[in-house]
Design an enzyme around this catalytic site. Sequence first.
Site, PDB file in Angstrom:
ATOM      1  N   SER A  27      44.891  90.231  -3.746  1.00 36.76           N
ATOM      2  CA  SER A  27      43.689  89.458  -3.442  1.00 36.76           C
ATOM      3  C   SER A  27      44.113  88.005  -3.313  1.00 36.76           C
ATOM      4  O   SER A  27      45.159  87.604  -3.836  1.00 36.76           O
ATOM      5  CB  SER A  27      42.670  89.604  -4.576  1.00 36.76           C
ATOM      6  OG  SER A  27      41.628  88.659  -4.459  1.00 36.76           O
ATOM      7  N   TYR A  30      39.849  88.225 -13.541  1.00 36.60           N
ATOM      8  CA  TYR A  30      40.302  88.879 -12.316  1.00 36.60           C
ATOM      9  C   TYR A  30      41.526  88.188 -11.739  1.00 36.60           C
ATOM     10  O   TYR A  30      42.485  88.840 -11.322  1.00 36.60           O
ATOM     11  CB  TYR A  30      39.165  88.881 -11.299  1.00 36.60           C
ATOM     12  CG  TYR A  30      39.476  89.649 -10.032  1.00 36.60           C
ATOM     13  CD1 TYR A  30      39.867  90.982 -10.077  1.00 36.60           C
ATOM     14  CD2 TYR A  30      39.367  89.030  -8.785  1.00 36.60           C
ATOM     15  CE1 TYR A  30      40.140  91.689  -8.907  1.00 36.60           C
ATOM     16  CE2 TYR A  30      39.628  89.727  -7.618  1.00 36.60           C
ATOM     17  CZ  TYR A  30      40.018  91.049  -7.678  1.00 36.60           C
ATOM     18  OH  TYR A  30      40.295  91.750  -6.525  1.00 36.60           O
TER      19      TYR A  30
END
Length: 263
Positions: free
Chosen positions: A148, A161
Amino acid sequence: MSTTPEPARRVLVTGASSGIGAATVRRLRAEGFDVVAAARRLDRLEALAAETGAEAYALDVTDQGAVDDLVAHLEASGGLDGVVNNAGGAFGLDPVEDADVEQWQHMYELNVVGTLRVTQGVLPLLRAAAERRGGAEGAGADVVFVTSTAAHGAYEGGAGYTAAKHGERMLSTTLRWELAGEPIRVVEVAPGAVATEEFSLVRFDGDAAKAAAVYEGYQPLQAADVADVIGYALTRPPYVNIDLLVVRPRAQVHNSKVARTGV
């Protein structure tokens, strides 16, 4: 003089029941790969298998025994030429001060340790496949990590995250260094904002309004856009390694900066 056709390359895609994983299965099948689509929800996988001709395999990457069983199945059924480590997810968007420790643990177990389990398990199969295909002079094998843009920068509320995705990125980068000289490519694909049916919905614990607001005012990526990038990386000549490809919507220039202009 007749020659035996080279068998199709076989690729495992984790987290394949929806979103980027399902789109990757579709893309790779269209490219002629044999695909093993793995995820927890077998009903969704079976529908995807019926649509694409992929093999459905129920898998929880956080369960070591389940990963071991998958590896044994792959070895017994023809081996493996590549893996797309796509299983992952985000939970919550709380500041560090109020963060839920269990959510952090779950994100790390899913995004980092689960990815490590799968990668460790299939590496011997990938080495064997590379050897069958000619070793350093042949097609080799592939390990793809879908991380990501959270693996490349911080943003408020995202520490859990981003920490997990930074860990996955370091797993990818270190593995590439450790495999230097072997005919195995290690690829990292780092998507920005992707409007899938579940990512933000899961992150906001089913709050559809909050999930939809993430993508308002601009055109986010679609799952197929990321699958295109993965397909591109896996279809390059065997001497070409896409170390890292960051792909964002045009409107997103940073994890926390999006031009919400309506286009």
